[in-house]
Design an enzyme around this catalytic site. Sequence first.
Site, PDB file in Angstrom:
ATOM      1  CE  LYS A  69      -0.416   2.137   3.372  1.00  0.00           C
ATOM      2  NZ  LYS A  69      -0.430   2.826   4.686  1.00  0.00           N
TER       3      LYS A  69
ATOM      4  CB  ALA B 153       6.445  -1.012  12.257  1.00  0.00           C
ATOM      5  CB  SER B 154       7.889  -0.356   6.700  1.00  0.00           C
ATOM      6  OG  SER B 154       7.026  -1.244   6.010  1.00  0.00           O
TER       7      SER B 154
ATOM      8  CB  ILE C 288       4.412  -0.106   2.417  1.00  0.00           C
ATOM      9  CG1 ILE C 288       5.349  -1.096   3.113  1.00  0.00           C
ATOM     10  CG2 ILE C 288       5.189   1.117   1.944  1.00  0.00           C
ATOM     11  CD1 ILE C 288       6.460  -1.626   2.213  1.00  0.00           C
ATOM     12  N   GLY C 289       1.632  -0.923   4.665  1.00  0.00           N
ATOM     13  CA  GLY C 289       0.518  -1.838   4.858  1.00  0.00           C
ATOM     14  C   GLY C 289       0.856  -3.303   4.788  1.00  0.00           C
ATOM     15  N   GLY C 290       2.068  -3.689   5.153  1.00  0.00           N
ATOM     16  CA  GLY C 290       2.462  -5.093   5.043  1.00  0.00           C
ATOM     17  C   GLY C 290       1.563  -6.026   5.830  1.00  0.00           C
TER      18      GLY C 290
ATOM     19  CB  SER D 226      -3.168  -3.798   6.416  1.00  0.00           C
ATOM     20  OG  SER D 226      -3.103  -3.086   7.632  1.00  0.00           O
TER      21      SER D 226
ATOM     22  CG  ASP E  45      -3.640   0.957   6.319  1.00  0.00           C
ATOM     23  OD1 ASP E  45      -4.380   1.955   6.211  1.00  0.00           O
ATOM     24  OD2 ASP E  45      -2.436   1.029   6.618  1.00  0.00           O
TER      25      ASP E  45
END
Length: 299
Positions: A17, A105-106, A108-110, A112, A145
């Site tokens: 994302k 925790a970056s 880009i919705g990993g 989610s 997200d």
Amino acid sequence: MYKFRSKDMSHVFTPIKLNLALHVVGQRADGYHLIESLVYFSLSGDYLHYEPCESDQFVLTGPFAKELISHPDNLVVRARDFMHKTFPEGAHPTFFRLVKTLPVASGIGGGSGDAAGVISILRQQWNLDCPFEKLAKMSLVLGADVPMCLFALEYHQPLLVKGIGQEIIQLKEACSLAIVLVNHGQEISTQAVFKALDKRHHPSLKIDPIALKSVDSLVEALQETRNDLFSPALKMAPQLTQVLSILDECGSLFSRMSGTGATCFGIFKNQQTAQQAALLIKSMHPNWFVKSIMTLGTI
């Protein structure tokens, strides 16, 4: 090309994302922030594999698995349990293997995207008679997200997202973008970033849908937008400035932090220039996460 869902939905590459613009426009009485965001996706994130089995099992591997193990609130497990609880009559034990290739925790919705992958797979595997839009709305309990990531898996389009993530508008005429993702390795707490906001009522996001039809017009339109979370994130991770500068120096047409960070993205003229930039940045900073992607688009 990236591999999308297989016909039997036994595996999926989960969505990445990207908040190309993110405006914080208010805050509800319950503390949730109201946002307006232009969101693009790439189906080239973590790899999620499913098999039916005798009892629920979950295996975690991949370059960022170690970081995720220390997070007890794993969204793959939470999404699986959500589906069991929501559809007990159709549920069966599951085996999921997640190859964690995206930083934790970056921004880009990993996590989610992983949750959305679980829901999409089980919706098909269990042959659930539940309208997609209803299921997406229900998935909001897993995180803001998750519904938008479900929409990405289902419709393969960019989105305009409002509210706390529950208002989703499909953007049916949008070009695909060549993007380079860069993360210098520092986790940033979403909660901490929102808490550190100086103000919570910023101007609304305004972008002409026609601007989405070409890279040049989109880049021009993005100049008038913001990520209101960048300022508080920068105080926690000053190296963000260096990351954005390097993207610009390598030919990015437009660079910005996604979500609450710390992943930044650069939009490039085409896939070839993006791949060349990614190789150059990786050679300069071998310990950074660097990835060249193409976003979903209809043009």
